[in-house]
Design a protein around this motif. Structure first.
Motif, PDB file in Angstrom:
ATOM      1  N   HIS A  30       0.868  -1.180   0.000  1.00 15.05           N
ATOM      2  CA  HIS A  30       0.000   0.000   0.000  1.00 15.05           C
ATOM      3  C   HIS A  30       0.904   1.229   0.000  1.00 15.05           C
ATOM      4  O   HIS A  30       1.751   1.371   0.891  1.00 15.05           O
ATOM      5  CB  HIS A  30      -0.915   0.023   1.229  1.00 15.05           C
ATOM      6  CG  HIS A  30      -1.793  -1.177   1.338  1.00 15.05           C
ATOM      7  ND1 HIS A  30      -2.988  -1.288   0.680  1.00 15.05           N
ATOM      8  CD2 HIS A  30      -1.627  -2.336   2.036  1.00 15.05           C
ATOM      9  CE1 HIS A  30      -3.551  -2.445   0.963  1.00 15.05           C
ATOM     10  NE2 HIS A  30      -2.740  -3.106   1.782  1.00 15.05           N
ATOM     11  N   VAL A  31       0.722   2.123  -0.973  1.00 13.27           N
ATOM     12  CA  VAL A  31       1.578   3.302  -1.114  1.00 13.27           C
ATOM     13  C   VAL A  31       0.705   4.541  -1.262  1.00 13.27           C
ATOM     14  O   VAL A  31      -0.133   4.625  -2.173  1.00 13.27           O
ATOM     15  CB  VAL A  31       2.510   3.180  -2.330  1.00 13.27           C
ATOM     16  CG1 VAL A  31       3.406   4.417  -2.429  1.00 13.27           C
ATOM     17  CG2 VAL A  31       3.355   1.915  -2.244  1.00 13.27           C
ATOM     18  N   TYR A  33       0.665   8.951  -1.397  1.00 12.28           N
ATOM     19  CA  TYR A  33       1.527  10.091  -1.712  1.00 12.28           C
ATOM     20  C   TYR A  33       0.665  11.310  -1.995  1.00 12.28           C
ATOM     21  O   TYR A  33      -0.485  11.211  -2.426  1.00 12.28           O
ATOM     22  CB  TYR A  33       2.416   9.790  -2.922  1.00 12.28           C
ATOM     23  CG  TYR A  33       1.694   9.196  -4.098  1.00 12.28           C
ATOM     24  CD1 TYR A  33       1.091   9.997  -5.066  1.00 12.28           C
ATOM     25  CD2 TYR A  33       1.598   7.812  -4.233  1.00 12.28           C
ATOM     26  CE1 TYR A  33       0.412   9.447  -6.136  1.00 12.28           C
ATOM     27  CE2 TYR A  33       0.924   7.241  -5.304  1.00 12.28           C
ATOM     28  CZ  TYR A  33       0.329   8.068  -6.250  1.00 12.28           C
ATOM     29  OH  TYR A  33      -0.359   7.523  -7.308  1.00 12.28           O
ATOM     30  N   ARG A  44       5.550  10.666  -6.428  1.00  6.73           N
ATOM     31  CA  ARG A  44       5.274   9.492  -7.279  1.00  6.73           C
ATOM     32  C   ARG A  44       6.254   9.430  -8.449  1.00  6.73           C
ATOM     33  O   ARG A  44       6.677   8.329  -8.859  1.00  6.73           O
ATOM     34  CB  ARG A  44       3.823   9.550  -7.788  1.00  6.73           C
ATOM     35  CG  ARG A  44       3.431   8.344  -8.664  1.00  6.73           C
ATOM     36  CD  ARG A  44       3.513   7.067  -7.868  1.00  6.73           C
ATOM     37  NE  ARG A  44       3.158   5.918  -8.679  1.00  6.73           N
ATOM     38  CZ  ARG A  44       3.985   5.296  -9.536  1.00  6.73           C
ATOM     39  NH1 ARG A  44       5.227   5.750  -9.688  1.00  6.73           N
ATOM     40  NH2 ARG A  44       3.581   4.255 -10.229  1.00  6.73           N
ATOM     41  N   LEU A  51       7.803   0.627  -7.643  1.00 13.36           N
ATOM     42  CA  LEU A  51       6.702  -0.011  -6.926  1.00 13.36           C
ATOM     43  C   LEU A  51       6.432  -1.410  -7.463  1.00 13.36           C
ATOM     44  O   LEU A  51       6.564  -1.679  -8.667  1.00 13.36           O
ATOM     45  CB  LEU A  51       5.426   0.830  -7.042  1.00 13.36           C
ATOM     46  CG  LEU A  51       5.502   2.274  -6.550  1.00 13.36           C
ATOM     47  CD1 LEU A  51       4.128   2.926  -6.628  1.00 13.36           C
ATOM     48  CD2 LEU A  51       6.057   2.344  -5.140  1.00 13.36           C
ATOM     49  N   GLU A  57      -2.214   1.973  -4.879  1.00 18.16           N
ATOM     50  CA  GLU A  57      -1.786   3.361  -4.748  1.00 18.16           C
ATOM     51  C   GLU A  57      -2.925   4.241  -4.239  1.00 18.16           C
ATOM     52  O   GLU A  57      -4.084   4.050  -4.619  1.00 18.16           O
ATOM     53  CB  GLU A  57      -1.289   3.894  -6.093  1.00 18.16           C
ATOM     54  CG  GLU A  57      -0.076   3.131  -6.614  1.00 18.16           C
ATOM     55  CD  GLU A  57       0.527   3.778  -7.853  1.00 18.16           C
ATOM     56  OE1 GLU A  57       0.470   5.022  -7.958  1.00 18.16           O
ATOM     57  OE2 GLU A  57       1.051   3.047  -8.714  1.00 18.16           O
TER      58      GLU A  57
END
Length: 247
Positions: A30-31, A33, A44, A51, A57
């Motif tokens: 899980h990212v 930004y 990003r 990733l 995202e």
């Protein structure tokens, strides 16, 4: 239960990401930004190609940037609601898995993540991975040491009132002026009144593609992107002592 990991990305060059942050980013499922609506986002862009293919995202799009004055009640209310909402979302995700939040520069140096951190630190486990601050990348790109000996370094916000900005410029040896952008005319006036304009440099997109390094006196006020910092290098307050050390 998972945790929230804020990865400091450094000044913009992906090669300047720390090994620890690189590892966390590549392993993340899980990212999240920050970005402006409709933009990829600088954070990003820095991790493009890093990733995992299956990583989910979560673009956190600011509700307002420069549309209304930053010190207005509406601006503060909109951003407070934005941070409250995303703190809740990230805490819910961290209930079952780790979440990596990307942050340019160092998260604890004027980073947007600080506003999430104070909302999350008592709710979930939060780990912050330091990053090289953007200003450090800029003064290294300039090829000149920012301080010598006992020089005092002051970091000034371009959003400050002109008189307050001038006071800091008059009483410091080395200067970093952040948040220039549309504040550049005010920054130039203050540096001129302080007698320091001729020593000032504008570093655009330091360590990033399209980097430019220009004398501020030669730059048009309108020619200043968001990712720009003004530097005035220190000259050394004790040149004799420095010479003795060199010998």
């Amino acid at each position: 239960m998972g945790q929230i990991i804020c990865a400091g990305l450094g000044p913009g060059d992906p090669d300047l990401i720390s090994v620890k942050a690189d590892r966390a980013i590549r392993q993340a499922r899980h990212v999240a930004y920050f970005r402006k609506p409709g933009r990829q986002g600088q954070a990003r862009r820095i991790v493009d190609g890093m990733l995992a293919p299956a990583a989910a995202e979560y673009p956190m799009e600011y509700p307002v940037t420069t549309e209304i004055p930053f010190d207005s009640p509406d601006y503060n209310r909109l951003l407070a609601d934005f941070y409250d909402d995303w703190a809740d979302r990230l805490a819910a995700l961290a209930a079952t898995d780790d979440v990596v939040v990307l942050c340019e520069g160092d998260p604890f140096l004027y980073g947007s993540f600080m506003h999430l951190y104070v909302r999350l630190r008592d709710r979930v486990t939060v780990t912050v991975i330091p990053g090289i601050p953007g200003m450090v990348g800029c003064w290294n790109a300039s090829g000149t040491p920012i301080t010598w000996g006992d020089d005092v370094l002051t970091v000034v916000m371009g959003t400050l009132p002109e008189g307050e900005m001038l006071r800091h410029m008059q009483h410091s040896d080395a200067l970093v002026v952040m948040k220039t952008g549309r504040n550049l005319p005010k920054v130039r006036r203050a540096l001129t009144m302080a007698g320091r304009l001729d020593d000032a440099w504008l570093i655009e997109r330091g360590t990033m593609p399209g980097q430019r390094i220009l004398r501020l006196a030669d730059v048009e006020a309108a020619d200043c992107p968001y990712f720009a910092i003004v530097l005035v290098h220190g000259q050394g307050r004790r040149p004799v002592a420095l010479a003795q050390v060199a010998e």
